[in-house]
Design an enzyme around this catalytic site. Structure first.
Site, PDB file in Angstrom:
ATOM      1  N   LEU A  60     -35.023 -14.274   6.587  1.00 51.02           N
ATOM      2  CA  LEU A  60     -36.279 -14.361   5.846  1.00 51.02           C
ATOM      3  C   LEU A  60     -36.545 -15.831   5.547  1.00 51.02           C
ATOM      4  O   LEU A  60     -35.619 -16.576   5.212  1.00 51.02           O
ATOM      5  CB  LEU A  60     -36.191 -13.581   4.535  1.00 51.02           C
ATOM      6  CG  LEU A  60     -36.362 -12.060   4.595  1.00 51.02           C
ATOM      7  CD1 LEU A  60     -36.038 -11.446   3.233  1.00 51.02           C
ATOM      8  CD2 LEU A  60     -37.769 -11.684   5.018  1.00 51.02           C
ATOM      9  N   ASP A  61     -37.797 -16.250   5.657  1.00 47.24           N
ATOM     10  CA  ASP A  61     -38.156 -17.626   5.314  1.00 47.24           C
ATOM     11  C   ASP A  61     -37.807 -17.913   3.857  1.00 47.24           C
ATOM     12  O   ASP A  61     -37.778 -16.994   3.032  1.00 47.24           O
ATOM     13  CB  ASP A  61     -39.655 -17.849   5.509  1.00 47.24           C
ATOM     14  CG  ASP A  61     -40.084 -17.705   6.952  1.00 47.24           C
ATOM     15  OD1 ASP A  61     -39.247 -17.955   7.838  1.00 47.24           O
ATOM     16  OD2 ASP A  61     -41.255 -17.345   7.187  1.00 47.24           O
TER      17      ASP A  61
END
EC number: 5.4.99.25
Length: 312
Positions: free
Chosen positions: A47-48
């Protein structure tokens, strides 16, 4: 006086982390690994840093099955700001273009139609995909653009939640390999105003229950207040990573043969079509079998510790 060194240990299972904003997936995974004092850990799809939400952390033998979760469907809640494009397609990047936003809700609903189903998507330059052994984001940071091929993805659901100009909120159910930032950027271009992600939350991976997620600060408190055995109770069984595969249970004779690394005969080969989860007579998860010319587990768990078993 120096602190006593932690004793790392074999611990197996899947921890459902509610990832906080501002940390990379690898950094938060390492923190979970330290709190569990686990020998091995791996996450199941980055996930960013901007993003929050479900990040399954595989510990120990569960890391052998992380690919199944990497390949699983995902669900997201995303808010986009219309009228601005950024170089990263999210709020952490630099604004590269500003346009007027003059849209009615119906125009947005119409534009969403073309993004549902099987589509092609060109990955963002700010991604971990590699070109000549180097992540694309490293080229992007040097101002270099690399040509990328469009990749097939599937948007199973793309639901309109709210439009409060210039902010648009959507719910997305998608296949592996989908970049939500790119989806938002592409939508902005179709709408003619540009867009970038301001909020992204992963709400589901495969069939894992949202209620089982735990924030890192709660895990930290438990680790400081209770023995490791209490933390272990938070782990979901290793075989939950492959829960969508059909199960095959061995009888006592077959289980014994497996334990000795011997060939095992099956009365009904129809049970073995495709991939199956393999369980012993004592209902212990042994691994996943792939159908080839013969059967051998692609991975097996700590109960037997054999990397390959031949089957008839």
């Amino acid at each position: 006086m120096s602190r006593p060194r932690k004793r790392w240990r074999d611990v197996d299972g899947v921890f459902l982390l509610d990832k906080p904003q501002g940390m990379s997936s690898n950094d938060i995974m390492q923190k979970v690994k330290r709190l569990f004092q686990a020998n091995k850990a791996g996450h199941t799809g980055a996930l960013d840093p901007l993003a929050t939400g479900m990040l399954p952390i595989c510990l120990g033998e569960a890391t052998k099955f992380s690919q199944f979760l990497l390949d699983a469907d995902k669900r997201y809640l995303v808010t986009a700001k219309l009228g601005e494009r950024t170089d990263t397609s999210d709020a952490e990047g630099q604004v590269v273009e500003t346009r007027e936003v003059n849209l009615e809700t119906q125009q947005i609903l119409t534009a969403l139609e073309q993004f549902r189903g099987d589509i092609l998507q060109v990955p963002t330059m700010f991604s971990a995909l590699k070109h000549n052994g180097k992540p694309l984001y490293e080229y992007a940071r040097q101002g270099i653009t690399v040509e990328r091929e469009a990749r097939p993805i599937t948007i199973f659901e793309l639901n309109f939640i709210e439009y409060n100009a210039p902010f648009l909120t959507l719910e997305v159910h998608c296949s592996k390999g989908t970049y939500i930032r790119t989806l938002v950027d592409d939508l902005g271009e179709v709408l003619g105003c540009g867009a970038h992600v301001t909020m992204l939350r992963r709400t589901a991976v495969a069939d894992y229950p949202v209620a089982e997620m735990m924030p890192i600060n709660e895990l930290q408190l438990l680790a400081e207040s209770f023995p490791l055995s209490e933390l272990d109770r938070l782990l979901l069984p290793t075989d939950t990573a492959v829960s969508k595969l059909p199960a095959l249970h061995l009888d006592a004779e077959q289980s014994k043969a497996i334990g000795f690394g011997q060939r095992v005969k099956f009365a009904n080969e129809q049970q073995l079509s495709g991939q199956v989860r393999l369980f012993s007579a004592e209902n212990l998860f042994l691994g996943v079998l792939n159908r080839r010319e013969y059967y051998s587990p692609t991975t097996i768990n700590y109960t037997i510790r054999i990397t390959s078993l031949p089957f008839l």
